[in-house]
Design a protein around this motif. Structure first.
Motif, short mmCIF file in Angstrom:
data_model
loop_
_atom_site.label_atom_id
_atom_site.label_comp_id
_atom_site.label_asym_id
_atom_site.label_seq_id
_atom_site.Cartn_x
_atom_site.Cartn_y
_atom_site.Cartn_z
N ASN A 178 33.38 25.84 39.25
CA ASN A 178 33.63 27.28 39.07
C ASN A 178 32.19 27.70 39.74
O ASN A 178 31.28 27.14 39.53
CB ASN A 178 33.61 27.55 37.67
CG ASN A 178 34.54 26.90 36.93
OD1 ASN A 178 36.00 27.59 37.17
ND2 ASN A 178 34.68 25.97 36.06
N GLU A 186 34.76 32.65 40.97
CA GLU A 186 35.68 31.99 41.79
C GLU A 186 36.02 30.50 40.69
O GLU A 186 35.07 29.61 40.46
CB GLU A 186 34.78 31.10 42.94
CG GLU A 186 34.81 32.25 44.12
CD GLU A 186 33.94 31.52 45.27
OE1 GLU A 186 34.80 30.66 45.79
OE2 GLU A 186 32.92 32.14 45.51
N SER A 188 38.21 27.73 38.48
CA SER A 188 39.23 26.49 38.52
C SER A 188 40.60 26.93 38.11
O SER A 188 40.79 27.92 37.39
CB SER A 188 39.00 25.34 37.53
OG SER A 188 39.95 24.48 37.52
N LYS A 189 41.43 26.50 38.79
CA LYS A 189 42.86 26.82 38.85
C LYS A 189 43.49 26.51 37.36
O LYS A 189 44.55 27.02 36.62
CB LYS A 189 43.94 26.34 39.59
CG LYS A 189 43.95 26.94 41.21
CD LYS A 189 45.05 26.49 42.10
CE LYS A 189 44.57 27.11 43.26
NZ LYS A 189 45.81 26.78 44.30
N LYS A 192 44.09 29.69 35.61
CA LYS A 192 45.48 30.41 36.13
C LYS A 192 46.45 29.79 35.56
O LYS A 192 47.39 30.46 35.10
CB LYS A 192 45.34 30.51 37.61
CG LYS A 192 46.64 30.99 38.35
CD LYS A 192 46.47 31.10 39.61
CE LYS A 192 47.78 31.69 40.41
NZ LYS A 192 47.60 31.85 41.98
N SER A 195 46.56 30.49 31.84
CA SER A 195 46.03 31.73 31.29
C SER A 195 46.28 32.38 30.01
O SER A 195 45.27 32.84 29.32
CB SER A 195 46.04 32.92 32.34
OG SER A 195 47.67 33.15 32.54
N TYR A 224 40.74 31.99 42.70
CA TYR A 224 40.82 30.84 42.15
C TYR A 224 40.34 29.65 43.24
O TYR A 224 40.89 29.86 44.38
CB TYR A 224 42.36 30.55 41.50
CG TYR A 224 42.20 31.40 40.15
CD1 TYR A 224 41.94 30.93 38.94
CD2 TYR A 224 42.91 32.48 40.37
CE1 TYR A 224 41.94 31.59 38.00
CE2 TYR A 224 43.24 33.39 39.16
CZ TYR A 224 42.57 33.11 38.05
OH TYR A 224 42.66 33.74 36.78
#
Length: 233
Positions: A178, A186, A188-189, A192, A195, A224
């Motif tokens: 991150n 920015e 880490s996925k 996402k 979430s 991301y």
């Protein structure tokens, strides 16, 4: 180091077989033998000595969670089980460059606990995520470089709160995972994909502010990062 592990294996196996609860001392010894401080796994050595891993897996499958266990005991059990069976999946298919080289790795049913055959996805989504503890996402490791670090110590009920806080703080502030400034994130996925887990008590930024070394603005812009699925070795 392997010889020391064999001594510890005999001790912890004797304790686990006769105890009613899972003893993760054997897993702790395994991690200290085969996982570096940076979280890199020596899959080649594990594949050459699979009995160490298999003994722990056989032990925990015989001591599944019971209704009288505390939440901490149950969480520690399933986190350790997820990580151990992930390593099992890798060495059964090693050598490989990525866990994604395996067909449907997270849906493969190869884990037998409580007379049920489970997949890694079932442990994560049906069990762990239903325990309403978002920090599990920093503790379970998918054998990839962008995943959270695999610590070379077992999770245990006594220290679980501190261990989960440590894992969350380390992952969020790891600049390879991150990149955080006051007004730009920015991430880490992981943040996402899961979430909803991180928004149980507010917005995502509210969750992040608990563990970030940087004071994040509530209006920070979020993007991301690409996920690196290369094996964590």
């Amino acid at each position: 180091m392997i010889r020391l592990y064999n001594v510890l294996l005999l001790f912890f196996l004797s304790v686990s077989v006769f105890g009613q609860k899972a003893d993760h001392g054997l897993w702790n010894a395994f991690l200290q033998t085969y996982v570096s401080k940076e979280g890199l796994v020596n899959y080649k050595s594990i594949q050459s000595n699979p009995e160490h891993l298999n003994t722990y897996l056989n032990t925990i499958t015989k001591t599944p969670p019971q209704s009288h266990w505390t939440k901490q005991e149950t969480l520690a059990y399933w986190v350790n089980a997820y990580n151990a069976f992930t390593i099992k999946l890798i060495i059964d298919n090693y050598p490989l460059n990525s866990i994604k080289d395996i067909k449907n790795p997270w849906d493969k049913k190869f884990i037998t606990i409580k007379n049920k055959t489970l997949s890694l996805n079932q442990i994560e989504h049906d069990i762990l995520r239903n325990m309403n503890e978002p920090r599990i996402h920093f503790a379970i490791v998918c054998a990839s470089m962008s995943c959270p670090k695999l610590y070379n110590e077992a999770y245990n009920a006594k220290n679980l709160e501190a261990q989960l806080n440590k894992a969350a703080k380390h992952f969020l502030n790891d600049t390879t995972k991150n990149k955080i400034t006051k007004n730009k994130l920015e991430l880490s996925k992981l943040f996402k994909w899961f979430s909803s887990d991180f928004k149980q008590n507010g917005k995502l930024v509210d969750f992040l502010k608990q563990y970030s070394d940087i004071d994040i603005s509530k209006k920070a812009k979020i993007t991301y990062k690409d996920y690196n699925w290369n094996l964590n070795e």
